[in-house]
Scaffold this active site. Structure first.
Site, PDB file in Angstrom:
ATOM      1  N   GLU A 260       0.885  -1.184   0.000  1.00  0.00           N
ATOM      2  CA  GLU A 260       0.000   0.000   0.000  1.00  0.00           C
ATOM      3  C   GLU A 260       0.907   1.214   0.000  1.00  0.00           C
ATOM      4  O   GLU A 260       1.378   1.648   1.052  1.00  0.00           O
ATOM      5  CB  GLU A 260      -0.876  -0.007   1.259  1.00  0.00           C
ATOM      6  CG  GLU A 260      -1.828  -1.178   1.359  1.00  0.00           C
ATOM      7  CD  GLU A 260      -3.028  -1.054   0.430  1.00  0.00           C
ATOM      8  OE1 GLU A 260      -3.196  -0.016  -0.224  1.00  0.00           O
ATOM      9  OE2 GLU A 260      -3.788  -2.032   0.351  1.00  0.00           O
ATOM     10  N   CYS A 294      -2.321   9.206   2.177  1.00  0.00           N
ATOM     11  CA  CYS A 294      -1.997   8.596   0.889  1.00  0.00           C
ATOM     12  C   CYS A 294      -3.034   9.007  -0.146  1.00  0.00           C
ATOM     13  O   CYS A 294      -2.750   9.071  -1.333  1.00  0.00           O
ATOM     14  CB  CYS A 294      -1.935   7.092   1.021  1.00  0.00           C
ATOM     15  SG  CYS A 294      -3.368   6.413   1.854  1.00  0.00           S
TER      16      CYS A 294
HETATM   17  P1  NAD Z   1       8.129   5.355   4.722  1.00  0.00           P
HETATM   18  O1  NAD Z   1       8.202   4.601   3.456  1.00  0.00           O
HETATM   19  O2  NAD Z   1       9.212   6.288   5.050  1.00  0.00           O
HETATM   20  O3  NAD Z   1       8.020   4.353   5.968  1.00  0.00           O
HETATM   21  C1  NAD Z   1       6.938   3.445   6.099  1.00  0.00           C
HETATM   22  C2  NAD Z   1       7.383   2.264   6.942  1.00  0.00           C
HETATM   23  O4  NAD Z   1       8.319   1.484   6.205  1.00  0.00           O
HETATM   24  C3  NAD Z   1       8.071   2.639   8.249  1.00  0.00           C
HETATM   25  O5  NAD Z   1       7.653   1.749   9.253  1.00  0.00           O
HETATM   26  C4  NAD Z   1       9.540   2.455   7.911  1.00  0.00           C
HETATM   27  O6  NAD Z   1      10.355   2.183   9.032  1.00  0.00           O
HETATM   28  C5  NAD Z   1       9.488   1.264   6.970  1.00  0.00           C
HETATM   29  N1  NAD Z   1      10.592   1.144   6.009  1.00  0.00           N
HETATM   30  C6  NAD Z   1      11.261   2.145   5.391  1.00  0.00           C
HETATM   31  N2  NAD Z   1      12.155   1.643   4.515  1.00  0.00           N
HETATM   32  C7  NAD Z   1      12.044   0.295   4.578  1.00  0.00           C
HETATM   33  C8  NAD Z   1      12.702  -0.786   3.917  1.00  0.00           C
HETATM   34  N3  NAD Z   1      13.659  -0.571   3.006  1.00  0.00           N
HETATM   35  N4  NAD Z   1      12.319  -2.046   4.217  1.00  0.00           N
HETATM   36  C9  NAD Z   1      11.338  -2.280   5.128  1.00  0.00           C
HETATM   37  N5  NAD Z   1      10.706  -1.301   5.800  1.00  0.00           N
HETATM   38  C10 NAD Z   1      11.046  -0.020   5.525  1.00  0.00           C
HETATM   39  O7  NAD Z   1       6.714   6.118   4.696  1.00  0.00           O
HETATM   40  P2  NAD Z   1       6.127   7.201   5.715  1.00  0.00           P
HETATM   41  O8  NAD Z   1       6.830   8.494   5.505  1.00  0.00           O
HETATM   42  O9  NAD Z   1       6.026   6.631   7.092  1.00  0.00           O
HETATM   43  O10 NAD Z   1       4.618   7.306   5.186  1.00  0.00           O
HETATM   44  C11 NAD Z   1       4.234   8.087   4.108  1.00  0.00           C
HETATM   45  C12 NAD Z   1       4.078   7.276   2.842  1.00  0.00           C
HETATM   46  O11 NAD Z   1       3.174   6.191   3.064  1.00  0.00           O
HETATM   47  C13 NAD Z   1       3.457   8.070   1.716  1.00  0.00           C
HETATM   48  O12 NAD Z   1       4.101   7.736   0.514  1.00  0.00           O
HETATM   49  C14 NAD Z   1       2.007   7.606   1.689  1.00  0.00           C
HETATM   50  O13 NAD Z   1       1.343   7.777   0.466  1.00  0.00           O
HETATM   51  C15 NAD Z   1       2.191   6.165   2.040  1.00  0.00           C
HETATM   52  N6  NAD Z   1       0.952   5.582   2.555  1.00  0.00           N
HETATM   53  C16 NAD Z   1       0.236   4.756   1.729  1.00  0.00           C
HETATM   54  C17 NAD Z   1      -0.974   4.226   2.169  1.00  0.00           C
HETATM   55  C18 NAD Z   1      -1.787   3.345   1.268  1.00  0.00           C
HETATM   56  O14 NAD Z   1      -2.684   2.692   1.772  1.00  0.00           O
HETATM   57  N7  NAD Z   1      -1.531   3.286  -0.025  1.00  0.00           N
HETATM   58  C19 NAD Z   1      -1.443   4.502   3.458  1.00  0.00           C
HETATM   59  C20 NAD Z   1      -0.681   5.339   4.277  1.00  0.00           C
HETATM   60  C21 NAD Z   1       0.517   5.871   3.811  1.00  0.00           C
END
Ligand code: NAD
Length: 507
Positions: A260, A294
């Site tokens: 997601e 998102c």
């Molecule tokens: P992020 O990608 O920085 O982090 C999200 C999570 O992933 C955190 O728990 C982080 O520690 C983990 N993470 C980061 N890199 C990783 C890796 N290489 N391997 C495994 N885990 C890793 O995102 P954020 O800044 O917390 O959230 C914002 C983003 O999330 C935006 O792009 C938003 O659109 C997206 N989002 C999408 C949805 C959806 O349902 N499509 C819902 C909410 C947020």
């Protein structure tokens, strides 16, 4: 430590959550600062690799028992969790607002989503249906059944610090899986609060230690989950950059992932739109959660005959927006999550200026007594071009690009002309326009709405998006299937052994 939280919890350490084992083999901590006022609100122990391994081992053991509990019994335990969330809605919603920075109304709404998904999971517990098929062979019966996968890893983003976990966990549990949750390193306290709120239910029902687990940390812990063959499914919510890494790591070991990821959502406003509906929907979609959903509305595609009118109305509506402490009920827009996010907003504004964009509503970073955390920015509106790189990317901040179109096909091409495919909407009272937008030649997104905005989905539908949004579906409808494995069964109750496709094999 701040004292606004009358939660019945002591912050706990990572581990399993029935209260018996909270492992932490290091004194290293993760600090959580509120973007509301910049205060340090929690220090949470970090999971080491050894803690993580213990947690996943315990989860695996728990799975062998939990999967044997009849699904309606699992559903009843989830119902009790929903009751706990009802009881602590105000406290948890307040904590979400304080730790993440979204308005209190949205914080409470997030907890309401958790309650709703518990109700949904309870109903689902009696509806995990498989199909029956007619066999081509006499005296044979075919059917399919669904079994749980095992350990489900849930990696969540900061912007929905509790709801996204519950969408995953409640459905995964009712299907008979166990869960290991790695929340965002930016919002660990809300995650601990959730684990604590449900721990009483887990204990009262003698749920095996390890059904609900929490590990804390940043990207490295997410990578442990992605690379771990003990984790059958990794459900990851976050940026497209993160999704690419998770997808590659999980695919490398032929595991399953549910992604997601980022969105770049648009609203089309046609000349047949009811602007009294459209304007508030656009503003809520663009500035709600300070543009950190998102499903935030990032692009507005307006028919040329009403373009000036829409621009003027938007400017008037934006002038009414109150920015400030999100815990105050009258406030519409709180802070961005941290100073890094503010830097991202400023960089985007600089790039827009370099491209020659004209602001309809000016941007800016707020300063002064009400904004001491340094995380408050002004939602802005700018006339943009879909082809600009900055418009093609998701900037996680309240920046709305407005564009003009003449024919609906042109508007749909603009709407679809980005790498992401999460949410989309059209405002029109014209049936042909609405149906064209929803048709196979219309929106290419996972969500397509008519006369409502791009954000604020209900839990009853399957939630998720296409293209770089990752293709995953969570929450309602039949999204539960992603958390189970399908088994096809053929039973011969006859006295002969006919082979399929009429093949003969005489001995
Ligand atoms: P992020 O990608 O920085 O982090 C999200 C999570 O992933 C955190 O728990 C982080 O520690 C983990 N993470 C980061 N890199 C990783 C890796 N290489 N391997 C495994 N885990 C890793 O995102 P954020 O800044 O917390 O959230 C914002 C983003 O999330 C935006 O792009 C938003 O659109 C997206 N989002 C999408 C949805 C959806 O349902 N499509 C819902 C909410 C947020």
């Amino acid at each position: 430590m701040h004292s606004i939280l009358p939660l019945p919890v002591q912050p706990v350490k990572p581990g399993t959550s029935t209260g018996q084992h909270f492992w932490h083999s290091t004194e290293r901590t993760l600090d959580s600062y509120s973007p509301v006022d910049g205060q340090l609100i929690a220090r949470v122990y970090l999971s080491t690799r050894a803690d993580y391994d213990k947690v996943v081992d315990t989860a695996q053991e728990a799975f062998h028992q939990w999967r044997l509990l009849p699904a309606p019994k699992r559903g009843d335990i989830i119902r009790q969790m929903g009751d706990q969330f009802r009881q602590y809605k105000r406290e948890l919603g307040t904590l979400v607002s304080y730790e993440m920075g979204k308005s209190l109304q949205e914080g409470l709404g997030e907890v309401q989503e958790m309650i709703d998904i518990c109700d949904f999971a309870l109903g689902l517990s009696r509806q995990l249906y498989g199909l029956t098929m007619h066999s081509e062979r006499p005296g044979h019966r075919m059917y399919e059944q669904w079994h749980p996968l095992g350990v489900v890893g849930v990696i969540s983003a900061f912007n929905f610090p509790v709801a996204v976990w519950s969408w995953n966990a409640m459905i995964a549990w009712v299907c008979g899986n166990v869960c290991v949750w790695k929340p965002s390193e930016k919002t660990p306290l809300t995650a601990l609060a959730c684990q604590q709120i449900i721990s009483e239910v887990l204990r009262n029902n003698d749920v095996p230690e390890g059904v609900s687990c929490l590990v804390t940390g940043a990207r490295d812990v997410g990578e442990w989950l992605s690379r771990d063959p003990r984790v059958a499914l990794v459900s990851a919510t976050g940026s497209t950059r993160m999704g690419r890494a998770v997808a590659a790591n999980v695919a490398e070991r032929l595991g399953r992932s549910l992604l997601e990821l980022g969105g770049n959502n648009a609203i089309i406003v046609t000349e047949h739109a009811d602007l009294d509906l459209a304007i508030p929907a656009i503003v809520f979609g663009a500035v709600g959660t300070a543009g950190q959903r998102c499903t935030t509305t990032r692009r507005l595609i307006v028919q040329e005959n009403i373009y000036e009118d829409v621009k003027n109305r938007l400017a008037k509506a934006y002038a009414q927006i109150r920015i400030g402490n999100p815990l105050e009920e009258s406030i519409h827009v709180g802070p961005l999550i941290d100073k890094q996010a503010v830097a991202g907003y400023k960089a985007a504004v600089d790039e827009i200026r370099r491209m020659g964009g004209t602001f309809v509503v000016e941007p800016g970073v707020l300063s002064g007594d009400a904004y001491t955390s340094g995380c408050y920015v002004k939602p802005c509106v700018v006339e943009g071009d879909n082809a600009w790189d900055i418009v093609q990317r998701e900037t996680f901040a309240p920046i709305l690009y407005v564009m003009k179109y003449s024919t609906l096909d042109e508007a749909i091409a603009i709407q679809n002309g980005v790498p992401q495919g999460l949410s989309s909407a059209i405002f029109t009272l014209n049936l042909r326009e609405a149906e064209h937008f929803l048709s196979v030649a219309g929106s290419d997104c996972g969500i397509a709405n008519v006369n409502i905005g791009t954000s604020g989905a209900e839990i009853g539908g399957a939630f998720g998006g296409e293209k770089e949004t990752g293709g995953g579906r969570e929450s309602g409808s039949d999204a539960w299937r992603a958390y189970m494995r399908r088994q096809t069964n053929t039973i011969n109750y006859g006295t002969q052994l006919p082979l399929a496709q009429g093949i003969t094999f005489d001995l």
